[in-house]
Enzyme design. Structure first.
Site, PDB file in Angstrom:
ATOM      1  N   LYS A 169       0.871  -1.182   0.000  1.00  0.00           N
ATOM      2  CA  LYS A 169       0.000   0.000   0.000  1.00  0.00           C
ATOM      3  C   LYS A 169       0.911   1.237   0.000  1.00  0.00           C
ATOM      4  O   LYS A 169       1.312   1.740   1.046  1.00  0.00           O
ATOM      5  CB  LYS A 169      -0.910  -0.046   1.231  1.00  0.00           C
ATOM      6  CG  LYS A 169      -1.438   1.287   1.705  1.00  0.00           C
ATOM      7  CD  LYS A 169      -2.350   1.959   0.705  1.00  0.00           C
ATOM      8  CE  LYS A 169      -2.754   3.331   1.217  1.00  0.00           C
ATOM      9  NZ  LYS A 169      -1.870   4.408   0.692  1.00  0.00           N
ATOM     10  N   GLU A 244       8.230   2.485  11.304  1.00  0.00           N
ATOM     11  CA  GLU A 244       9.297   3.468  11.048  1.00  0.00           C
ATOM     12  C   GLU A 244       8.610   4.817  10.981  1.00  0.00           C
ATOM     13  O   GLU A 244       7.926   5.120   9.993  1.00  0.00           O
ATOM     14  CB  GLU A 244       9.998   3.153   9.720  1.00  0.00           C
ATOM     15  CG  GLU A 244      10.727   1.831   9.694  1.00  0.00           C
ATOM     16  CD  GLU A 244      11.998   1.818  10.533  1.00  0.00           C
ATOM     17  OE1 GLU A 244      12.442   2.888  10.978  1.00  0.00           O
ATOM     18  OE2 GLU A 244      12.529   0.719  10.754  1.00  0.00           O
ATOM     19  N   CYS A 278      12.604  12.010   7.345  1.00  0.00           N
ATOM     20  CA  CYS A 278      12.377  11.571   8.730  1.00  0.00           C
ATOM     21  C   CYS A 278      13.627  11.796   9.567  1.00  0.00           C
ATOM     22  O   CYS A 278      13.539  12.051  10.753  1.00  0.00           O
ATOM     23  CB  CYS A 278      11.970  10.102   8.754  1.00  0.00           C
ATOM     24  SG  CYS A 278      13.145   9.030   7.898  1.00  0.00           S
ATOM     25  N   GLU A 378       7.612  17.709  14.636  1.00  0.00           N
ATOM     26  CA  GLU A 378       8.231  17.411  13.335  1.00  0.00           C
ATOM     27  C   GLU A 378       7.619  18.341  12.289  1.00  0.00           C
ATOM     28  O   GLU A 378       6.439  18.237  11.962  1.00  0.00           O
ATOM     29  CB  GLU A 378       7.974  15.951  12.950  1.00  0.00           C
ATOM     30  CG  GLU A 378       8.685  15.580  11.668  1.00  0.00           C
ATOM     31  CD  GLU A 378       8.433  14.144  11.223  1.00  0.00           C
ATOM     32  OE1 GLU A 378       7.271  13.686  11.262  1.00  0.00           O
ATOM     33  OE2 GLU A 378       9.400  13.484  10.802  1.00  0.00           O
TER      34      GLU A 378
HETATM   35  P1  NAD Z   1       1.288   9.088   6.711  1.00  0.00           P
HETATM   36  O1  NAD Z   1       1.314   8.441   8.059  1.00  0.00           O
HETATM   37  O2  NAD Z   1       0.289  10.128   6.455  1.00  0.00           O
HETATM   38  O3  NAD Z   1       1.088   7.976   5.571  1.00  0.00           O
HETATM   39  C1  NAD Z   1       1.868   6.792   5.500  1.00  0.00           C
HETATM   40  C2  NAD Z   1       1.024   5.676   4.886  1.00  0.00           C
HETATM   41  O4  NAD Z   1      -0.103   5.419   5.713  1.00  0.00           O
HETATM   42  C3  NAD Z   1       0.457   6.027   3.505  1.00  0.00           C
HETATM   43  O5  NAD Z   1       0.488   4.877   2.701  1.00  0.00           O
HETATM   44  C4  NAD Z   1      -0.957   6.470   3.811  1.00  0.00           C
HETATM   45  O6  NAD Z   1      -1.856   6.220   2.759  1.00  0.00           O
HETATM   46  C5  NAD Z   1      -1.320   5.598   4.999  1.00  0.00           C
HETATM   47  N1  NAD Z   1      -2.298   6.257   5.883  1.00  0.00           N
HETATM   48  C6  NAD Z   1      -2.464   7.582   6.092  1.00  0.00           C
HETATM   49  N2  NAD Z   1      -3.469   7.797   6.988  1.00  0.00           N
HETATM   50  C7  NAD Z   1      -3.918   6.586   7.338  1.00  0.00           C
HETATM   51  C8  NAD Z   1      -4.940   6.131   8.239  1.00  0.00           C
HETATM   52  N3  NAD Z   1      -5.678   6.974   8.969  1.00  0.00           N
HETATM   53  N4  NAD Z   1      -5.114   4.801   8.369  1.00  0.00           N
HETATM   54  C9  NAD Z   1      -4.350   3.950   7.679  1.00  0.00           C
HETATM   55  N5  NAD Z   1      -3.385   4.295   6.813  1.00  0.00           N
HETATM   56  C10 NAD Z   1      -3.171   5.601   6.641  1.00  0.00           C
HETATM   57  O7  NAD Z   1       2.792   9.596   6.474  1.00  0.00           O
HETATM   58  P2  NAD Z   1       3.295  10.469   5.257  1.00  0.00           P
HETATM   59  O8  NAD Z   1       2.761  11.847   5.426  1.00  0.00           O
HETATM   60  O9  NAD Z   1       3.074   9.737   3.992  1.00  0.00           O
HETATM   61  O10 NAD Z   1       4.875  10.461   5.499  1.00  0.00           O
HETATM   62  C11 NAD Z   1       5.565  11.391   6.288  1.00  0.00           C
HETATM   63  C12 NAD Z   1       5.901  10.792   7.640  1.00  0.00           C
HETATM   64  O11 NAD Z   1       6.629   9.582   7.454  1.00  0.00           O
HETATM   65  C13 NAD Z   1       6.808  11.690   8.464  1.00  0.00           C
HETATM   66  O12 NAD Z   1       6.371  11.683   9.801  1.00  0.00           O
HETATM   67  C14 NAD Z   1       8.177  11.014   8.356  1.00  0.00           C
HETATM   68  O13 NAD Z   1       9.041  11.282   9.417  1.00  0.00           O
HETATM   69  C15 NAD Z   1       7.783   9.574   8.292  1.00  0.00           C
HETATM   70  N6  NAD Z   1       8.837   8.770   7.680  1.00  0.00           N
HETATM   71  C16 NAD Z   1       9.549   7.933   8.474  1.00  0.00           C
HETATM   72  C17 NAD Z   1      10.591   7.187   7.936  1.00  0.00           C
HETATM   73  C18 NAD Z   1      11.391   6.250   8.787  1.00  0.00           C
HETATM   74  O14 NAD Z   1      12.068   5.393   8.228  1.00  0.00           O
HETATM   75  N7  NAD Z   1      11.337   6.363  10.112  1.00  0.00           N
HETATM   76  C19 NAD Z   1      10.899   7.303   6.578  1.00  0.00           C
HETATM   77  C20 NAD Z   1      10.149   8.180   5.788  1.00  0.00           C
HETATM   78  C21 NAD Z   1       9.108   8.903   6.358  1.00  0.00           C
END
Ligand code: NAD
Length: 471
Positions: A169, A244, A278, A378
């Site tokens: 996904k 992550e 991140c 963040e």
């Molecule tokens: P997000 O949590 O909004 O989305 C991540 C995934 O979850 C997407 O596929 C999205 O469709 C899904 N999603 C979103 N809302 C959801 C819900 N309510 N229920 C189920 N699934 C849902 O994150 P983002 O905005 O795509 O990414 C940015 C974040 O990711 C930042 O906080 C960043 O620090 C983090 N990040 C962490 C790492 C790491 O390795 N630690 C790497 C990259 C990004």
């Protein structure tokens, strides 16, 4: 206009059952570039079915067979590298050099998977018993929009190496890059059903995944808030969880550091990937005695962090990924000003001459205290908070005074001393005098930055169950 494919099930792309659709906007200029119709719960149930049906045969493949699949995916990604770089620029806004680096790393991640398999002991002896490590089953992989190919590659490579089948996904906000990666996996010729993809609203797709006892693993990269929701829900069917999540990483410049090197590196750590990383080093701790010197160096070094359309030049930063991101960063810059931080570089609004698209001004605040919102939350954009300290121990305490614990950076003239200090930091990684990436060593976070680790043998284990045989 391009139509992005959102559903790949049982070895082929198919028309989604879902009907909700949206337009993909390029952050370079705000223009529509593609349409996508979202996968829904029915599509997701088909994907789970295909993955569950493919599991018995795939989980019994040999290490050699799985290595051959990983190599084939690596080769297919390299064949499409120019398409991926283009999509990463047009859909996401990455600077050109970053776009190439990130997509090449995505390809080589599959070779890392082969290296891990060469040495990994799937059977070990423990005392009088034989312990075997088996694939955990059907894995649902969630990835974010800020590292599309890289995050997909990390999870898919580890899950395939372990012998798991997959429901992927990707983020619905960068679906074109995900489509290309899925086309590469398709071209690699894995058995049907081993890797499936459903792209659409996270909430909708999660419903079907959480309801299914056939999905036994969740590997999620994304925000802490969504990671917590998923982890709570996963408990109902006791799915194994790897998270992550977000970060607010500290970068500590020690008094003996070479400032000419440390200060430009600190800006690179803060502004990498347009600040949407991140691991961004978004809190910079500076000895009070060196503050004036560091400020001057920050102003000079910031001039090299040019912003522009990556198609038109070798800029260091492109636009932020979308309008929501642009507005979020504007809000945080305003919050910093309202909190009384001093603006050293950048500030609100678009950079000069870039009023179209989602470009922001890389911004540095000084006079920040560790309890301000700009030091605690963040921001996920190119905004650096400079915090001064008197004693080293005070810097360590402030660095650790954060809900997050993903990464930390130390600059010092005495690397042995820096290593000792690193042991006191509550983070999954500490980089000393470098921004180097090690793709085989564990990566992940303490505290609200996550659960578990990715990369290498330890990352593989996130996709394995352990069974003890006593005879
Ligand atoms: P997000 O949590 O909004 O989305 C991540 C995934 O979850 C997407 O596929 C999205 O469709 C899904 N999603 C979103 N809302 C959801 C819900 N309510 N229920 C189920 N699934 C849902 O994150 P983002 O905005 O795509 O990414 C940015 C974040 O990711 C930042 O906080 C960043 O620090 C983090 N990040 C962490 C790492 C790491 O390795 N630690 C790497 C990259 C990004």
């Amino acid at each position: 206009m391009k139509t992005v494919k959102s559903v790949y099930v049982n070895g082929k792309f198919s028309t989604p059952h879902g009907t909700a659709s949206t337009t993909v906007i390029s952050p370079l200029n705000g223009q529509a570039i593609a349409e996508i119709t979202y996968a829904d719960q029915v599509d997701t149930m088909h994907a789970i079915r295909a993955a569950a049906d493919a599991l018995p045969a795939y989980s019994k493949t040999t290490v050699e067979q799985r290595s051959a699949y990983l190599k084939a995916i690596h080769d297919e990604i390299l064949k499409r590298i120019d398409d991926l770089v283009n999509a990463t620029i047009v859909e996401y806004g990455a600077a050109r050099e970053r776009a190439r680096w990130a997509n090449v790393i995505a390809a080589t991640t599959f070779l890392d998977g082969i290296k891990v398999l060469e040495n990994y002991p799937f059977t070990i002896r423990v005392n009088e018993s034989t312990v075997i490590k088996e694939p955990v089953g059907v894995a649902a992989l969630f990835t974010p929009w800020n590292a599309t190919a890289g995050a997909i590659a990390l999870k898919v490579a580890a899950a395939l190496a372990a012998g798991c089948t997959i429901v992927l996904k990707p983020s619905e906000f960068c679906p074109w890059q995900a489509e290309i990666i899925m086309e590469c996996i398709d071209a690699a010729g894995l058995p049907a059903g081993v890797v499936n993809m459903v792209n659409g609203s996270g909430e909708v797709i999660t419903e079907a995944i959480m309801a299914s006892p056939e999905v036994t693993k969740i590997s999620f990269t994304g925000s802490t808030i969504v990671g917590k929701i998923l982890a709570k829900r996963a408990v109902d069917t006791m799915k194994r969880v790897t998270l992550e999540l977000g970060g607010k990483s500290a970068n500590i410049i020690l008094a003996d550091a070479d400032l000419q090197t440390a200060v430009p590196m600190a800006l690179q750590a803060a502004f990498m990937n347009n600040g949407q990383a991140c691991i961004a080093g978004s809190r910079l701790f500076v000895p009070a005695s060196k503050l004036e010197e560091v400020k001057q160096l920050l102003v000079t070094a910031a001039e090299n962090f040019t912003v522009g359309d990556p198609r038109e030049g070798d800029y260091k930063l492109g636009p932020l990924a979308n309008k929501r991101q642009f507005e979020r960063i504007q809000q945080y810059i305003q919050i910093g000003l309202d909190e009384g931080a001093e603006l050293l570089v950048g500030g609100p609004g678009h950079p000069e001459g870039l009023s179209e698209g989602y470009y922001v001004r890389p911004t540095v605040f000084t006079g920040v205290s560790n309890d301000m919102r700009i030091a605690r939350e963040e921001i996920f954009g190119p905004v650096l908070s400079v915090i001064s300290y008197n004693a080293e121990q005070e810097a360590i305490e402030m660095a650790n005074d954060s809900e997050y614990g993903l990464m930390a950076y130390i600059s010092s003239g005495d690397p042995a001393h820096a290593k000792e200090l690193a042991k006191e930091l509550k983070t999954g990684r500490v980089l000393i005098n470098t921004l180097k990436h090690d793709s085989m060593a564990p990566f992940g976070g303490y505290k609200s930055s996550g659960i578990g680790r990715e990369n290498g043998g330890i990352g593989l284990e996130e996709f394995l169950e352990i069974k003890t045989l006593i005879s």
